[in-house]
Design a protein around this motif. Structure first.
Motif, PDB file in Angstrom:
ATOM      1  N   ALA A 237       3.760  26.778 -18.706  1.00 43.84           N
ATOM      2  CA  ALA A 237       3.192  25.621 -19.390  1.00 43.84           C
ATOM      3  C   ALA A 237       3.859  24.322 -18.954  1.00 43.84           C
ATOM      4  O   ALA A 237       3.195  23.291 -18.803  1.00 43.84           O
ATOM      5  N   ARG A 238       5.157  24.347 -18.727  1.00 45.50           N
ATOM      6  CA  ARG A 238       5.830  23.106 -18.347  1.00 45.50           C
ATOM      7  C   ARG A 238       5.705  22.808 -16.852  1.00 45.50           C
ATOM      8  O   ARG A 238       5.770  21.655 -16.436  1.00 45.50           O
ATOM      9  N   TRP A 239       5.509  23.847 -16.024  1.00 45.27           N
ATOM     10  CA  TRP A 239       5.363  23.608 -14.586  1.00 45.27           C
ATOM     11  C   TRP A 239       3.976  23.077 -14.223  1.00 45.27           C
ATOM     12  O   TRP A 239       3.849  22.239 -13.329  1.00 45.27           O
ATOM     13  N   LEU A 240       2.949  23.586 -14.877  1.00 41.77           N
ATOM     14  CA  LEU A 240       1.592  23.212 -14.494  1.00 41.77           C
ATOM     15  C   LEU A 240       1.269  21.769 -14.858  1.00 41.77           C
ATOM     16  O   LEU A 240       1.582  21.295 -15.948  1.00 41.77           O
ATOM     17  N   ARG A 241       0.620  21.101 -13.935  1.00 35.55           N
ATOM     18  CA  ARG A 241       0.060  19.792 -14.268  1.00 35.55           C
ATOM     19  C   ARG A 241      -1.195  20.017 -15.115  1.00 35.55           C
ATOM     20  O   ARG A 241      -1.770  21.122 -15.114  1.00 35.55           O
ATOM     21  N   ILE A 242      -1.625  18.999 -15.830  1.00 37.89           N
ATOM     22  CA  ILE A 242      -2.858  19.112 -16.603  1.00 37.89           C
ATOM     23  C   ILE A 242      -4.014  19.338 -15.628  1.00 37.89           C
ATOM     24  O   ILE A 242      -4.174  18.610 -14.652  1.00 37.89           O
ATOM     25  N   GLY A 243      -4.791  20.354 -15.885  1.00 43.71           N
ATOM     26  CA  GLY A 243      -5.859  20.748 -14.979  1.00 43.71           C
ATOM     27  C   GLY A 243      -5.458  21.859 -14.042  1.00 43.71           C
ATOM     28  O   GLY A 243      -6.311  22.450 -13.382  1.00 43.71           O
TER      29      GLY A 243
END
Length: 306
Positions: A237-243
């Motif tokens: 969750a913290r690594w992924l960019r929105i989208g």
């Protein structure tokens, strides 16, 4: 010395492997013969006779396989996507089912052409997924994480070999994918996360090729098979960019539980279960969506649906 019919050598090998309880004796016998001859399996019929030395070497390979040593350990390699990966003692042998996760990842990346995508492979093992992605998308910046030193050594060897062949180098990291302090520099920057983590429930009955040769740490994920996946979700969750998107392979007994781990987090949407070719639950995908606070701040909505 008199040359010998290859067909008879293969029939003898099939009999030996059947007696040893190898699940696919004819396929394995033919694959080992093709490997030794340096040809495709489909071309074995074009080789009617072989030297006695080849037959002796072939029988030695068959004897190894009859001891339930993994076929890939004997040949020294396995395929993933369009590349070959070296494997051996100390590293998990990638399974054909993981090709489906790779196909999903590459299809997702097709929608990301506006910038070099950032890819993160968790529990990379031999480096198979990361290197297959890097081969298919030379513009990608591919990071791969592995905890075990022996597996990491195999990943490094494969990465060096692929780079020497002209593929884009990947970035290898030794670390625990459940560590909240891992790769903080990638927070909010990753376009896609893929993972084939340890996910087999402890106590599962496994064939000798697996239980006696694949590293225990690469196989088992605690009593329910989720001891690595559960804490990994927060990091994803913290690594992924929105989208951005994530695909995680799992045991066929806990697809619904893995999907729920993502669905119960407000930062994930479009949670979808994917089956393998046998129709068994095999991997879950999800997309990173903005929370209410992020939406009010005008968070970017890049990426494609999953």
């Amino acid at each position: 010395m008199t040359r010998q019919p290859l067909r008879l050598a293969i029939l003898e090998a099939v009999s030996v492997l059947e007696e040893a309880g190898v699940p696919s004796p004819r396929v394995d016998a033919e694959l080992l013969a093709a490997h030794l001859l340096g040809i495709e399996r489909t071309r074995l019929g074009l080789v009617p006779l072989v030297d006695p030395a080849m037959v002796d070497a072939y029988r030695a390979m068959i004897a190894q396989r009859a001891k339930r040593i993994p076929l890939q350990y004997i040949t020294g390699s396995t395929g993933m996507g369009e590349i070959d990966i070296e494997v051996g003692p100390g590293v998990f042998v990638p399974r054909p089912e993981t090709e489906l996760l790779l196909a999903w990842a590459l299809a997702y990346l097709e929608g990301l052409q506006e910038h070099p995508p950032v890819v993160l492979d968790l529990c990379t093992g031999s480096g198979a997924l990361a290197l297959a992605v890097a081969h298919a998308r030379p513009d990608a910046v591919v990071h791969a994480v592995e905890l075990e030193p022996h597996a990491l050594a195999w990943a490094r060897r494969n990465a060096e070999r692929c780079a020497a062949a002209g593929d884009t180098p990947i970035l290898l990291h030794q670390g625990d994918v459940t560590d909240r302090n891992l790769l903080t520099s990638l927070e909010g920057r990753v376009d896609i996360v893929v993972s084939n983590p340890p996910y087999i429930p402890e106590g599962t009955d496994l064939p000798p090729e697996v239980i006696e040769h694949d590293p225990h740490s690469a196989l088992f994920g605690g009593p329910d098979g989720l001891s690595v996946i559960k804490p990994m979700v927060s990091n994803i969750a913290r690594w992924l960019r929105i989208g951005g998107a994530v695909g995680v392979e799992h045991d066929d007994t806990n697809g619904a539980q893995v999907a729920e781990l993502f669905a119960q987090r407000r930062v994930f949407g479009d949670v979808t279960e994917h089956p393998d070719l046998a129709g068994r639950p095999r991997f879950v995908v999800a997309r990173r969506v903005p929370t209410d606070v992020e939406a009010r701040r005008g968070g970017s909505q890049g990426g494609t649906g999953v």
